[in-house]
Every structure is written in C-alpha cells, then in structure tokens.
Design a protein around this motif. Sequence first.
Motif, PDB file in Angstrom:
ATOM      1  N   ARG A 207      -1.064   7.738   5.974  1.00 47.66           N
ATOM      2  CA  ARG A 207      -1.626   6.566   5.299  1.00 47.66           C
ATOM      3  C   ARG A 207      -3.046   6.871   4.827  1.00 47.66           C
ATOM      4  NH1 ARG A 207      -0.578   3.318   1.869  1.00 47.66           N
ATOM      5  NH2 ARG A 207       1.490   3.411   2.854  1.00 47.66           N
ATOM      6  N   TRP A 208      -3.834   7.569   5.662  1.00 48.56           N
ATOM      7  CA  TRP A 208      -5.184   7.982   5.262  1.00 48.56           C
ATOM      8  C   TRP A 208      -5.110   8.858   4.016  1.00 48.56           C
ATOM      9  CZ3 TRP A 208      -6.654  13.147   5.118  1.00 48.56           C
ATOM     10  CH2 TRP A 208      -7.989  13.386   4.783  1.00 48.56           C
ATOM     11  N   PHE A 209      -4.154   9.784   3.985  1.00 41.12           N
ATOM     12  CA  PHE A 209      -4.016  10.670   2.833  1.00 41.12           C
ATOM     13  C   PHE A 209      -3.686   9.868   1.577  1.00 41.12           C
ATOM     14  CE2 PHE A 209      -1.432  13.046  -0.138  1.00 41.12           C
ATOM     15  CZ  PHE A 209      -2.167  14.204  -0.331  1.00 41.12           C
ATOM     16  N   ILE A 210      -2.737   8.943   1.691  1.00 41.50           N
ATOM     17  CA  ILE A 210      -2.333   8.144   0.530  1.00 41.50           C
ATOM     18  C   ILE A 210      -3.501   7.309   0.016  1.00 41.50           C
ATOM     19  CG2 ILE A 210      -0.869   6.208  -0.193  1.00 41.50           C
ATOM     20  CD1 ILE A 210       1.265   7.425   1.774  1.00 41.50           C
ATOM     21  N   ASP A 211      -4.223   6.669   0.923  1.00 40.61           N
ATOM     22  CA  ASP A 211      -5.364   5.843   0.509  1.00 40.61           C
ATOM     23  C   ASP A 211      -6.467   6.678  -0.128  1.00 40.61           C
ATOM     24  OD1 ASP A 211      -4.050   3.642   1.504  1.00 40.61           O
ATOM     25  OD2 ASP A 211      -5.168   3.581   3.388  1.00 40.61           O
ATOM     26  N   SER A 212      -6.619   7.928   0.317  1.00 41.54           N
ATOM     27  CA  SER A 212      -7.726   8.762  -0.143  1.00 41.54           C
ATOM     28  C   SER A 212      -7.384   9.650  -1.334  1.00 41.54           C
ATOM     29  CB  SER A 212      -8.216   9.660   1.007  1.00 41.54           C
ATOM     30  OG  SER A 212      -8.624   8.898   2.120  1.00 41.54           O
ATOM     31  N   PHE A 213      -6.121  10.119  -1.409  1.00 39.53           N
ATOM     32  CA  PHE A 213      -5.785  11.151  -2.390  1.00 39.53           C
ATOM     33  C   PHE A 213      -4.532  10.872  -3.223  1.00 39.53           C
ATOM     34  CE2 PHE A 213      -7.850  13.339   1.229  1.00 39.53           C
ATOM     35  CZ  PHE A 213      -8.973  13.821   0.577  1.00 39.53           C
ATOM     36  N   ALA A 214      -3.811   9.812  -2.933  1.00 37.38           N
ATOM     37  CA  ALA A 214      -2.514   9.616  -3.612  1.00 37.38           C
ATOM     38  C   ALA A 214      -2.403   8.225  -4.229  1.00 37.38           C
ATOM     39  CB  ALA A 214      -1.371   9.868  -2.631  1.00 37.38           C
ATOM     40  N   GLN A 215      -3.493   7.766  -4.866  1.00 39.06           N
ATOM     41  CA  GLN A 215      -3.426   6.474  -5.529  1.00 39.06           C
ATOM     42  C   GLN A 215      -2.422   6.482  -6.691  1.00 39.06           C
ATOM     43  OE1 GLN A 215      -4.933   3.445  -4.758  1.00 39.06           O
ATOM     44  NE2 GLN A 215      -5.179   4.611  -2.867  1.00 39.06           N
ATOM     45  N   LYS A 216      -2.287   7.622  -7.361  1.00 40.38           N
ATOM     46  CA  LYS A 216      -1.322   7.725  -8.463  1.00 40.38           C
ATOM     47  C   LYS A 216       0.095   7.470  -7.946  1.00 40.38           C
ATOM     48  CE  LYS A 216       0.644  11.006 -11.779  1.00 40.38           C
ATOM     49  NZ  LYS A 216       0.641  12.419 -12.262  1.00 40.38           N
TER      50      LYS A 216
END
Length: 312
Positions: free
Chosen positions: A109-118
């Motif tokens: 979830r941290w990764f998605i919020d930080s790097f995977a907005q697309k």
Amino acid sequence: MFGIAPEKLCKLVPPGTQIGRITESCAAASGLPAGLPLLVTGSDKGCETLGMGVLEEDMAALSFGTCATVEISTRKYFEPIPFFPAYPAVAAGLYNGEIHFPRGYWMLRWFIDSFAQKEAQEAALLGCSPEELLDLRLRDIPAGCDGLMLLPQWAPSPSTPNAMGAMIGFHDSHTRFHMYRAIIEGLNFGLMDGLRRMERRSGQKIRSLRLSGGGSASDEICRITADMFGLSVERIQTAEATALGAAICAFVSRGVYGSYREAVAAMVHVRDRFVPDESRHGLYEQLYREVFTRYSATLSPLHRRLRRLLKL
C-alpha cells in the motif's frame, strides 16, 4: 512481575467459553440476533493459523496481511526468539511459534501511494485493484529483481530496537516495478529466515505452507512464495482465515464437531496449490544464504548510528 493486584486482572477462560449473550441494545446496533451466545475464541493470528488448518507439526501458516507472520503449531513449548514466548494455540495442548514483521504487506500500500498513482487511477477506471495491475508487471521482473534486495525491518520491535528498512543493489536498469517485486521477495526472505530459526529451535521440519491475508489473493505472489521457500504452497477457500478459525473454535465448543481436526476437515478446503520451480528456488537459496543472512548484521551498526545522530 508488574505489581498489579490480582483482582484488577482480567479473568482468563479457555477458548470456546461462552461469556454472555447478545443484548437487545447490541442487536439493534449490530444487526446480530438478540440472545445469540457470545463466545471467546483466540488471538487473531492463533485463529488465522487454525483457520488455515495448520494443526500438524510439519505445516506452517504464512499471513500476508498488514503484519506479515509465519506461525507453526507445536506440542513442545519453545521460544522462537530468546525471551519471546510461543503463544497458546486455540486448540488445547498446542502452542503457536511466531515470527512477525509489523510493516508486512502494508508495504505494498505504501508503494502504491508513493509510486503507483498511474496504476491506481487505471484500476479505478477498470473497476479492479491497483494490485491486480501490478501483478501483471511482476511477471516481467526475473527472480532476484536483477540484483535489487530489500531488508523488510521497516519498524523497530522489542528484539530489534534499531531496525530500519533498506534496499541495496540499485542500478540504472531498475524500474519501480523492480522495487515492487523486491518488497515481496524481501518480506519472503524475512519469513524464510524466521521459519528456519523456528525449525532449528523446535526440532520440527516444515514440508508444506498455507497462505492467508490480502497478499495471498495474488497468484503471482503465491508462485513467488513457492519458488522462494522451495515448498508446496496451498491457498484455502478464503483469505479471511482469522474469521474462519474463530468459527471453527465456536463449532467445536458447541459440539457441532467432536474435535478440531474433524472441524478443519469439514470447514477448511484447499482451493489452489502452487509447486516450486526448482531452478528459481536454487537461485533464491543462494541469495538467501550468501546475501540476505548477512544483510541485517552488516547494516545494523549503521542504523544504530543513524538513530542516534538523527534522534529517531
């Protein structure tokens, strides 16, 4: 130990004990039927381990939730980490040894919020989760992430008070998708290390794994897990094994089933099985033995200095 008067302590009762009934006011607020018996069951991870059907001493339960854990069931009490106990299991006569990582699959979830907005925006349009889109990219990244490795100790614990997370091995061909897979592999390396520690301390040999938690919904994560551990990985009919384990405890205590093994046979069903690829497992085994096992010890002194200098 702490000088608390006995009359101020909670009363302890065995799992499956009825401690009351649903009141009229509770029924109005919750929708539960008034008069329904209220039973105690067990701890969250204890119920989850039972809900995966892990009663035998050659099985282990992996929980891919916010807190990632590996648990085993054992008849012999032992300390998975010195001075940290094995917990009483829901089933009488068993203990659950546990190793956990507090920032487990929260890291995705941290990764998605930080790097995977697309991917998050695309998933909203497609009516799926960002994890489903990222799973497709996992297949493009080879085992070992082209040299990128993660240390999953992103939160201190009583046994590792100076713990900090880290990634090593970056080079110019790495992408954010390498980071995504490195998180999954790093968590699994940590759980592998914990499981092997418990095997040594308990004398048990684990031959199969059961998975639960949100991360277990991903076929790719299940395949990576089988390859890394070198063991058959089984996924049951639901990711909500904690609730299922509590229900098993209730049915046994009410006499619907005569034993926990009978209840597990009736209520826990293996839906999918993932078999390891031996060549990929061989690579992971080398990475574990030659790099990961030295990772924490090498960085721990630096993390201790960082915490002292920055007053973290």
